[in-house]
Design an enzyme around this catalytic site. Structure first.
Site, PDB file in Angstrom:
ATOM      1  NE  ARG A   1     -12.472  24.066 -57.055  1.00 15.49           N
ATOM      2  CZ  ARG A   1     -13.363  25.012 -56.787  1.00 15.49           C
ATOM      3  NH1 ARG A   1     -13.387  25.553 -55.592  1.00 15.49           N
ATOM      4  NH2 ARG A   1     -14.221  25.403 -57.716  1.00 15.49           N
TER       5      ARG A   1
ATOM      6  NE  ARG B   1     -10.834  24.664 -47.133  1.00 12.59           N
ATOM      7  CZ  ARG B   1     -11.285  25.735 -47.800  1.00 12.59           C
ATOM      8  NH1 ARG B   1     -11.129  25.802 -49.108  1.00 12.59           N
ATOM      9  NH2 ARG B   1     -11.901  26.711 -47.164  1.00 12.59           N
TER      10      ARG B   1
ATOM     11  CD  GLU C   1     -16.933  30.400 -50.990  1.00 16.76           C
ATOM     12  OE1 GLU C   1     -16.822  30.007 -52.166  1.00 16.76           O
ATOM     13  OE2 GLU C   1     -16.000  30.908 -50.343  1.00 16.76           O
TER      14      GLU C   1
ATOM     15  CB  SER D   1     -18.069  31.681 -55.338  1.00 17.54           C
ATOM     16  OG  SER D   1     -17.307  32.852 -55.518  1.00 17.54           O
TER      17      SER D   1
ATOM     18  NE  ARG E   1     -17.392  23.725 -48.910  1.00 18.95           N
ATOM     19  CZ  ARG E   1     -16.456  24.640 -49.116  1.00 18.95           C
ATOM     20  NH1 ARG E   1     -16.805  25.929 -49.224  1.00 18.95           N
ATOM     21  NH2 ARG E   1     -15.181  24.299 -49.232  1.00 18.95           N
TER      22      ARG E   1
END
Length: 426
Positions: free
Chosen positions: A259, A274, A348, A351, A389
């Site tokens: 990403r 991130r 987070e 999801s 993460r």
């Protein structure tokens, strides 16, 4: 993609969805106008084509005195169609693009809000730890344990790059393999998917046309690196018609993900939170077109993620996403946020999303129900676990004063029985 019938019959519902999700309502108005014009043009074009086809069949058998008039009329029809058909194609293309950009209406239970600040907490599990010593963050622990290195990674790969070393690399694979094994025990089919995909697969799953800026693209090959295995897992059945007794289809995949994280400069960029490249175990369900069934499968996907976090002994909370924090296609969305001591808050890590027929319409995934009717399927997905993460809370929560990190019992079989990571640097 939304049902065009919904746009025609309930345009106000789509306008409200645009408002709630932060989309431009004028796009809805333009789509309504184009759809109306498309239907008008199509009716005229089909009538003219039918007349032309009927005339062409008769013209050879007409008497000479009628043939000239028929040929004249055929010329008029040809010229008129030459004018209208390009306009119809243009309107259809513009409408198709707009339909790909319109938001799916959120479920009525979704809280109204503009950002993740308006998400609503549903439940918590576990207690954030209170350390009797100054806790280290995951990068400090990583250096002390000799398992994370960022300086050399940045030299060769640029910002937000990292190396996992020694037991750090093993720990990542342990977490990923533990998640895969849990899903396999629960009846999910494991796929090792392609992560370079065509534009059609990105469009089919809703990542194009609106999400292009987030994607790493190989222009020369016209291929795209996926940001999640959701793309190949959903597109696996693209252009297929399944049988209802074959549903639900449960899939999982372990894949690298990529990403760009456009727009996140200066935000959440410390350490491993991130990054541009990571691994993820994704879970996807394709089911019948039944909102109640979809909600049950949504809870199933959530439970899988929660069971993984509980096995890893990590405190977390589940929040329901507000309308402004939902994506274009999501009908229902829950995030799972895991406690991260160095951030002093939940971050987070998962999801969970329900799309109803939004993705299936784009991917043309149908099924034949018990009555023989062909319908679009419903799709859902959720993260099972994503690394690096997840290593943030895993290292920070299980740390000890001497810098060692306890390995949760669930992971020890994947770490050769190792019970703790111990400092390599004093």
């Amino acid at each position: 993609m939304i049902d065009p019938e919904l746009l025609r019959k309930e345009p106000e519902r789509i306008r409200e969805a645009a408002r709630l999700k932060g989309f431009d309502p004028e796009t809805v108005d333009l789509a309504v106008t184009l759809d109306r014009r498309r239907r008008e043009l199509l009716a005229v074009v089909e009538r003219l084509r039918a007349e032309r086809n009927a005339l062409s069949k008769r013209i050879g058998s007409l008497p000479p005195e009628e043939r000239h008039a028929a040929l004249t009329r055929a010329t008029v029809l040809k010229e008129r169609l030459a004018q209208l058909e390009p306009e119809l194609r243009d309107v259809q293309n513009r409408l198709q693009h707009l339909l790909l950009c319109l938001p799916n209406p959120p479920a009525p239970s979704s809280p109204v809000g503009s950002s993740d600040e308006d998400n609503v907490e549903i439940r918590r599990w576990g207690q954030p730890p209170s350390f009797p010593f100054p806790p280290r963050d995951h990068l400090e622990l990583g250096r002390l344990l000799g398992i994370i290195e960022t300086e050399r990674a940045v030299k060769l790969a640029g910002s937000r790059a990292y190396f996992l070393k020694n037991e750090g690399a093993l720990l990542e694979w342990a977490v990923l393999r533990f998640a895969v094994d849990l899903l396999l025990r629960r009846g999910y089919t494991l796929l090792a998917p392609p992560v370079l995909v065509l534009d059609e697969a990105m469009t089919a799953t809703g990542y194009f046309p609106l999400g292009r800026e987030e994607v790493y693209r190989l222009e020369r090959d016209e291929l795209n690196l996926v940001g999640t295995a959701e793309v190949p897992l959903v597109a696996y059945h693209m252009d297929e018609t399944l049988e209802e007794n074959e549903l639900p289809r449960r899939y999982c995949a372990l894949s690298p993900c990529f990403r760009r994280e456009v727009g996140s400069a200066g935000r959440d960029v410390h350490g491993l939170y991130r990054v541009h490249q990571f691994f993820k175990v994704e879970q996807v369900i394709i089911c019948e077109a039944d909102p109640d069934a979809s909600r049950r499968y949504h809870e199933e996907l959530l439970k899988n993620a929660e069971d993984i976090l509980q096995a890893l002994e990590l405190p977390y909370r589940v929040v329901q996403a507000c309308t402004g924090d939902m994506g274009q296609g999501q009908v229902l969305k829950h995030d799972v946020e895991t406690w991260m001591p160095s951030r002093g808050r939940y971050g987070e890590t998962h999801s969970c999303s329900s799309f109803h027929d939004f993705q299936a319409r784009r991917a043309r995934i149908r099924y034949r129900d018990r009555n023989g009717r062909v319908r679009y399927a419903y799709t859902l997905n959720n993260t099972a676990v994503a690394s690096p993460r997840i290593l943030i809370p895993l290292l920070e929560i299980h740390q000890r004063e001497d810098g060692s990190v306890r390995i949760p019992e669930a992971l020890r079989p994947y770490m050769g029985g190792l019970e703790a990571l111990v400092p390599r640097v004093t």
